[in-house]
Design a protein around this motif. Structure first.
Motif, PDB file in Angstrom:
ATOM      1  N   TRP A   3     -16.888  50.764  -3.976  1.00  0.00           N
ATOM      2  CA  TRP A   3     -16.455  49.373  -3.969  1.00  0.00           C
ATOM      3  C   TRP A   3     -17.378  48.460  -4.745  1.00  0.00           C
ATOM      4  CZ3 TRP A   3     -11.666  48.404  -2.422  1.00  0.00           C
ATOM      5  CH2 TRP A   3     -11.042  49.366  -1.621  1.00  0.00           C
ATOM      6  N   SER A   7     -13.244  45.124 -10.268  1.00  0.00           N
ATOM      7  CA  SER A   7     -11.923  45.210  -9.634  1.00  0.00           C
ATOM      8  C   SER A   7     -10.919  46.004 -10.464  1.00  0.00           C
ATOM      9  CB  SER A   7     -11.387  43.804  -9.361  1.00  0.00           C
ATOM     10  OG  SER A   7     -12.149  43.180  -8.360  1.00  0.00           O
ATOM     11  N   TYR A  64     -11.948  42.260  -5.545  1.00  0.00           N
ATOM     12  CA  TYR A  64     -12.179  42.987  -4.296  1.00  0.00           C
ATOM     13  C   TYR A  64     -13.477  42.542  -3.628  1.00  0.00           C
ATOM     14  CZ  TYR A  64      -8.381  46.278  -5.290  1.00  0.00           C
ATOM     15  OH  TYR A  64      -7.146  46.851  -5.522  1.00  0.00           O
ATOM     16  N   ILE A  68     -13.772  41.271   0.206  1.00  0.00           N
ATOM     17  CA  ILE A  68     -14.612  41.940   1.196  1.00  0.00           C
ATOM     18  C   ILE A  68     -15.523  40.920   1.886  1.00  0.00           C
ATOM     19  CG2 ILE A  68     -16.506  43.592   1.490  1.00  0.00           C
ATOM     20  CD1 ILE A  68     -15.147  45.243  -0.790  1.00  0.00           C
ATOM     21  N   ARG A  91      -4.040  43.288  -2.885  1.00  0.00           N
ATOM     22  CA  ARG A  91      -5.425  43.748  -2.728  1.00  0.00           C
ATOM     23  C   ARG A  91      -5.977  43.455  -1.333  1.00  0.00           C
ATOM     24  NH1 ARG A  91      -8.495  41.877  -8.330  1.00  0.00           N
ATOM     25  NH2 ARG A  91      -7.843  43.644  -9.652  1.00  0.00           N
ATOM     26  N   VAL A  95      -8.083  45.943   1.360  1.00  0.00           N
ATOM     27  CA  VAL A  95      -9.409  45.654   1.913  1.00  0.00           C
ATOM     28  C   VAL A  95      -9.374  45.683   3.436  1.00  0.00           C
ATOM     29  CG1 VAL A  95     -11.139  43.828   2.182  1.00  0.00           C
ATOM     30  CG2 VAL A  95     -10.247  44.373  -0.094  1.00  0.00           C
TER      31      VAL A  95
END
Length: 211
Positions: A3, A7, A64, A68, A91, A95
């Motif tokens: 991660w 993205s 992302y 997060i 997205r 997540v």
């Protein structure tokens, strides 16, 4: 999944075909409105709705890494419902599925091609593809479902965003929720017109509000 990747690389690893879909939408828009630009192509293709066709896919989606961080700031509890109004390729749902299992997600997006692609990827990831659905936030018969948390990117014109905030104010009469606003339009509207919402956390691109 790493991660820490950017993205676009994460999308590729997840199996998304975002670039090809957005290029196809742009090609269709240019064929029928050759003198247009990203301000007009989306509205031309999608019954006046501003869907930002022609912008870089990374501009129309939330990174992302930001999602997060955002989810880490929300008081998420098991079985909470999170609604993403103007969800793009979903997205946020990915997540939540990865980092906050047990959350009920629902994403609404106007562009069918984006929803179809999100559903395909969701299914491949073992997620419920029905969490993403096609919907017109500007339709006269649209009213958001009740949820514990709402996420709203600048999905269109100011009057449409204002109307959605008015609808959420009706829900606020019945229950508590958080609202995350991303983009200059919605944050400016809230600051000037919707004083019942109080910012409790802010970054450069988004603010979390409650009341």
């Amino acid at each position: 999944m790493d991660w820490n990747l950017d993205s676009a690389e994460i999308d590729k690893a997840l199996g998304f075909r975002v670039s090809g879909i957005e290029k196809e939408l742009l090609s269709r828009a240019r064929e029928t409105l050759p003198g247009g630009d990203h301000h007009s192509w989306g509205a031309h293709l999608h019954r006046g709705n501003q869907t930002w066709v022609g912008l870089d896919p990374e501009t129309i989606q939330t990174p992302y890494s930001e999602l997060i961080r955002l989810c880490g700031k929300l008081p998420l509890q098991k079985n909470d419902r999170v609604m993403d109004l103007g969800a793009g390729y979903g997205r946020l749902g990915i997540v939540l599925h990865t980092f906050h299992p047990g959350i009920e997600f629902r994403g609404i997006e106007f562009v069918p091609e984006r929803v179809i692609e999100a559903r395909r990827v969701y299914e491949n990831l073992g997620m419920n593809p029905e969490e993403m659905s096609v919907g017109d936030l500007t339709a006269t018969d649209f009213f958001p479902d009740e949820a514990r948390h709402y996420f709203v990117y600048d999905f269109g014109k100011v009057p449409h965003i204002r109307n959605l905030l008015n609808q959420l104010s009706e829900i606020a009469d019945r229950r508590k929720f958080t609202l995350t606003g991303r983009g200059k339009g919605i944050r400016s509207l809230i600051a000037h017109e919707f004083h019942w919402l109080t910012p409790v956390y802010e970054e450069e691109n988004f603010s979390i509000y409650n009341f």
